[in-house]
Motif scaffolding. Structure first.
Motif, PDB file in Angstrom:
ATOM      1  N   TYR A 170      42.901  45.953  27.696  1.00 18.24           N
ATOM      2  CA  TYR A 170      42.199  46.681  29.047  1.00 18.24           C
ATOM      3  C   TYR A 170      40.716  46.423  28.960  1.00 18.24           C
ATOM      4  O   TYR A 170      40.316  46.296  30.118  1.00 18.24           O
ATOM      5  CB  TYR A 170      42.640  48.064  29.169  1.00 18.24           C
ATOM      6  CG  TYR A 170      42.152  48.721  30.207  1.00 18.24           C
ATOM      7  CD1 TYR A 170      42.555  48.355  31.403  1.00 18.24           C
ATOM      8  CD2 TYR A 170      41.142  49.690  30.160  1.00 18.24           C
ATOM      9  CE1 TYR A 170      41.905  49.007  32.779  1.00 18.24           C
ATOM     10  CE2 TYR A 170      40.513  50.241  31.054  1.00 18.24           C
ATOM     11  CZ  TYR A 170      41.102  49.909  32.521  1.00 18.24           C
ATOM     12  OH  TYR A 170      40.582  50.720  33.645  1.00 18.24           O
ATOM     13  N   GLU A 174      38.341  44.525  31.696  1.00 20.44           N
ATOM     14  CA  GLU A 174      37.610  45.166  32.667  1.00 20.44           C
ATOM     15  C   GLU A 174      35.980  44.479  32.626  1.00 20.44           C
ATOM     16  O   GLU A 174      35.382  44.845  33.431  1.00 20.44           O
ATOM     17  CB  GLU A 174      37.351  46.575  32.088  1.00 20.44           C
ATOM     18  CG  GLU A 174      38.395  47.384  32.484  1.00 20.44           C
ATOM     19  CD  GLU A 174      38.577  47.754  33.919  1.00 20.44           C
ATOM     20  OE1 GLU A 174      37.436  48.300  34.521  1.00 20.44           O
ATOM     21  OE2 GLU A 174      39.255  47.077  34.760  1.00 20.44           O
ATOM     22  N   ARG A 177      35.738  43.058  36.021  1.00 22.44           N
ATOM     23  CA  ARG A 177      35.477  43.736  37.278  1.00 22.44           C
ATOM     24  C   ARG A 177      34.253  43.813  37.920  1.00 22.44           C
ATOM     25  O   ARG A 177      34.257  43.633  39.114  1.00 22.44           O
ATOM     26  CB  ARG A 177      35.820  45.385  36.727  1.00 22.44           C
ATOM     27  CG  ARG A 177      35.595  46.138  37.851  1.00 22.44           C
ATOM     28  CD  ARG A 177      35.684  47.946  37.406  1.00 22.44           C
ATOM     29  NE  ARG A 177      36.865  48.058  37.174  1.00 22.44           N
ATOM     30  CZ  ARG A 177      38.035  48.328  37.717  1.00 22.44           C
ATOM     31  NH1 ARG A 177      37.855  48.200  39.160  1.00 22.44           N
ATOM     32  NH2 ARG A 177      39.329  48.547  37.416  1.00 22.44           N
ATOM     33  N   ARG A 213      49.687  43.880  33.939  1.00 23.27           N
ATOM     34  CA  ARG A 213      50.480  44.303  35.217  1.00 23.27           C
ATOM     35  C   ARG A 213      50.482  45.708  35.031  1.00 23.27           C
ATOM     36  O   ARG A 213      50.350  46.537  35.946  1.00 23.27           O
ATOM     37  CB  ARG A 213      51.675  43.744  35.651  1.00 23.27           C
ATOM     38  CG  ARG A 213      51.593  42.305  36.009  1.00 23.27           C
ATOM     39  CD  ARG A 213      52.819  41.816  36.783  1.00 23.27           C
ATOM     40  NE  ARG A 213      53.109  40.526  37.451  1.00 23.27           N
ATOM     41  CZ  ARG A 213      52.458  40.233  38.471  1.00 23.27           C
ATOM     42  NH1 ARG A 213      51.724  41.138  39.201  1.00 23.27           N
ATOM     43  NH2 ARG A 213      52.581  38.902  38.822  1.00 23.27           N
ATOM     44  N   TYR A 216      47.064  46.809  35.988  1.00 21.29           N
ATOM     45  CA  TYR A 216      46.648  46.268  37.126  1.00 21.29           C
ATOM     46  C   TYR A 216      47.934  46.163  38.143  1.00 21.29           C
ATOM     47  O   TYR A 216      48.340  44.975  38.056  1.00 21.29           O
ATOM     48  CB  TYR A 216      45.525  45.090  37.358  1.00 21.29           C
ATOM     49  CG  TYR A 216      44.413  45.250  36.181  1.00 21.29           C
ATOM     50  CD1 TYR A 216      43.526  46.321  36.548  1.00 21.29           C
ATOM     51  CD2 TYR A 216      44.446  44.703  35.022  1.00 21.29           C
ATOM     52  CE1 TYR A 216      42.457  46.277  35.781  1.00 21.29           C
ATOM     53  CE2 TYR A 216      43.230  44.839  34.178  1.00 21.29           C
ATOM     54  CZ  TYR A 216      42.177  45.577  34.571  1.00 21.29           C
ATOM     55  OH  TYR A 216      41.293  45.649  33.860  1.00 21.29           O
ATOM     56  N   ASP A 218      48.467  45.689  41.226  1.00 21.35           N
ATOM     57  CA  ASP A 218      48.378  44.522  42.297  1.00 21.35           C
ATOM     58  C   ASP A 218      47.800  43.444  41.575  1.00 21.35           C
ATOM     59  O   ASP A 218      47.200  42.454  42.697  1.00 21.35           O
ATOM     60  CB  ASP A 218      47.316  45.431  43.269  1.00 21.35           C
ATOM     61  CG  ASP A 218      47.923  46.533  43.858  1.00 21.35           C
ATOM     62  OD1 ASP A 218      49.460  46.562  44.142  1.00 21.35           O
ATOM     63  OD2 ASP A 218      47.340  47.430  44.044  1.00 21.35           O
ATOM     64  N   LEU A 219      47.906  43.116  40.627  1.00 18.46           N
ATOM     65  CA  LEU A 219      47.290  41.677  40.028  1.00 18.46           C
ATOM     66  C   LEU A 219      48.020  40.506  40.911  1.00 18.46           C
ATOM     67  O   LEU A 219      49.293  40.548  41.156  1.00 18.46           O
ATOM     68  CB  LEU A 219      47.892  41.701  38.472  1.00 18.46           C
ATOM     69  CG  LEU A 219      47.087  40.765  37.777  1.00 18.46           C
ATOM     70  CD1 LEU A 219      45.542  40.981  37.503  1.00 18.46           C
ATOM     71  CD2 LEU A 219      47.626  40.655  36.141  1.00 18.46           C
ATOM     72  N   ALA A 235      42.688  41.005  39.621  1.00 22.85           N
ATOM     73  CA  ALA A 235      42.613  42.253  40.230  1.00 22.85           C
ATOM     74  C   ALA A 235      41.924  42.474  41.564  1.00 22.85           C
ATOM     75  O   ALA A 235      40.811  41.867  41.817  1.00 22.85           O
ATOM     76  CB  ALA A 235      42.446  43.284  39.412  1.00 22.85           C
ATOM     77  N   HIS A 238      38.229  43.030  41.294  1.00 21.97           N
ATOM     78  CA  HIS A 238      37.574  42.457  40.303  1.00 21.97           C
ATOM     79  C   HIS A 238      36.716  41.170  40.576  1.00 21.97           C
ATOM     80  O   HIS A 238      37.288  40.521  41.655  1.00 21.97           O
ATOM     81  CB  HIS A 238      38.389  42.055  39.056  1.00 21.97           C
ATOM     82  CG  HIS A 238      38.786  43.244  38.041  1.00 21.97           C
ATOM     83  ND1 HIS A 238      39.027  42.925  36.915  1.00 21.97           N
ATOM     84  CD2 HIS A 238      38.953  44.394  38.562  1.00 21.97           C
ATOM     85  CE1 HIS A 238      39.356  44.000  36.272  1.00 21.97           C
ATOM     86  NE2 HIS A 238      39.392  44.854  37.303  1.00 21.97           N
TER      87      HIS A 238
END
Length: 326
Positions: A170, A174, A177, A213, A216, A218-219, A235, A238
């Protein structure tokens, strides 16, 4: 254009300039390291420059310098400068662990280095130390900052290792992002100097995608470049992207456009083969450029269709990725 026997274009050379590395990553070599080759068994910069020029005339337009760790070899930037003016070579890229890279980033940008693959398997200093067996995370992050500041495209390469860095996925994702970074998660391969760490690979590309997933939901899939090894995802909020490379499952063999030259001058037309041509021996026996071209064409005409076919034609895989060129 240059094609192999399966009508795949060959446009991309990954050139290892050294087998040496200043890290001892869990997935690449044993803790004690590997037996490095004597200097005289490595290709010289002049030999490598000649080979790149020959392959560029044949149709190779993209070059990535790898290792080992490229920046442990003295004189690398002068070599890069000479490569940058070879006719037909349109793209220069590099792969590095970032430990020694930061002071050279400005010159890399000046010479037109298009992207850098930065190996980074954890953002946690203790876990980074555990994986690489060296306490060098601050230096790597400094390189990341320098690359972004000089507008060099950055691809983070993170090998997904059961029991090593699953808790870091994770934090690594990030990174994409707020910055234009491509974070790529890679299936672990058996090129660690010992053979596979696992009887069965548990962290496959499907499982890695499932983990992403869960962070995220909504990937979304993104278009991948032609011949890309990674499936690309993003994402909604991002700036950068996430990629997954099925390096062990080998889902991308049908579009593979890359070849490798190891630091000792072995041509690999597939990552999983055992070396198909001793180019160093040709060079040092007085081969002309025409001889080299003919030898390359013969090798490309017998290229395995997949990594599984290449692996089946050799003894067990026990070499380190450091000797192959990542």
């Amino acid at each position: 254009m240059l094609f192999d026997n399966h009508n795949r274009p060959i446009t991309y050379l990954r050139l290892a300039v050294t087998d040496r590395c200043n890290l001892r990553c869990f997935y690449c070599m044993p803790e004690t390291g590997i037996k490095y080759l004597p200097k005289q068994q490595l290709l010289t910069y002049e030999e490598m420059e000649r080979l790149v020029a020959v392959l560029a005339r044949m149709g190779v337009s993209k070059l990535r310098l790898t290792g080992g760790e490229p920046f442990v070899r003295a004189g690398l930037m002068g070599f890069l400068e000479r490569l940058s003016v070879i006719p037909g070579l349109d793209e220069l890229h590099m792969t590095t662990n970032g430990v020694l890279t930061a002071p050279h980033v400005a010159d890399m940008a000046r010479l037109g280095v298009k992207s850098v693959n930065l190996s980074l398997d954890s953002l946690d200093r203790a876990r980074f130390h555990q994986i690489t067996r060296r306490d060098e995370l601050p230096a790597v992050l400094n390189t990341l900052d320098e690359l972004l500041a000089h507008n060099i495209r950055v691809k983070i390469n993170a090998v997904v290792m059961d029991g090593q860095n699953i808790g870091d996925l994770y934090a690594l994702a990030e990174l994409a992002r707020n910055q234009p970074i491509d974070v790529r998660f890679i299936e672990e391969m058996p090129f660690n100097g010992e053979g596979s760490h696992y009887p069965i690979l548990t962290w496959t590309h499907q499982r890695i995608l499932g983990e992403l997933r869960s962070f995220y939901p909504d990937l979304q899939p993104r278009p991948s470049a032609p011949h890309a090894t990674a499936t690309t995802w993003q994402a909604p909020d991002h700036v950068g992207t996430m990629g997954i490379i099925a390096a062990y499952t080998r889902t991308f063999c049908g579009s593979c456009n890359r070849i490798r030259l190891t630091a000792q001058g072995s041509l690999k037309t597939c990552l999983y083969d055992n070396g198909v041509l001793d180019v160093r021996a040709l060079l040092r026996s007085g081969a002309t450029d025409a001889d080299l071209t003919a030898a390359f064409l013969k090798a490309f005409a017998h290229r395995p269709a997949t990594g599984f076919e290449a692996e089946a034609l050799r003894p067990e895989v026990t070499e380190s990725m450091s000797t192959i060129g990542g």
